[in-house]
Design a protein around this motif. Structure first.
Motif: not given
Length: 115
Positions: A53-79
């Motif tokens: 169970r999510t409690q509070g706010v949890i953040q993470g990020s990941f980077t994918l290589q695309t044709k336009k170059g690296p794209q970083t995504f920020r993911v926020v999991d909120v309760a």
């Protein structure tokens, strides 16, 4: 009366799965040797049936290589509890997409905050 009984009997979705697989997870031979969980290696299905169970706010990020170059995504999991929803507002100021992830097993359940 039925609603009260239903709310009291409500268990996490994964309980039934893990109870059915208890013999594999913790065989009787390990109990006799006093060797418990240390040798347990979860299967992919075990991992998919886990829930925390999510409690509070949890953040993470990941980077994918695309044709336009690296794209970083920020993911926020909120309760998802009603009292936590006010914490969501600041995250909508600079977001490009919103993804709601919910359990289909809970479609007919009462919310914990609805007493």
């Amino acid at each position: 009366k039925q609603r009260a009984q239903f709310k009291m009997a409500q268990l996490d979705d994964s309980c039934e799965y893990f109870l059915k697989h208890l013999g594999r997870i913790l065989p009787e031979s390990r109990l006799k040797q006093n060797v418990y969980i240390d040798r347990y290696l979860p299967t992919l299905e075990d991992v998919l049936n886990c829930r925390k169970r999510t409690q509070g706010v949890i953040q993470g990020s990941f980077t994918l290589q695309t044709k336009k170059g690296p794209q970083t995504f920020r993911v926020v999991d909120v309760a998802g509890q009603r009292g936590s929803r006010r914490k969501w507002i600041p995250f909508f100021n600079s977001c490009d997409a919103v993804l709601f992830v919910v359990s289909l097993a809970g479609y007919n359940r009462y919310l914990a905050e609805e007493s």
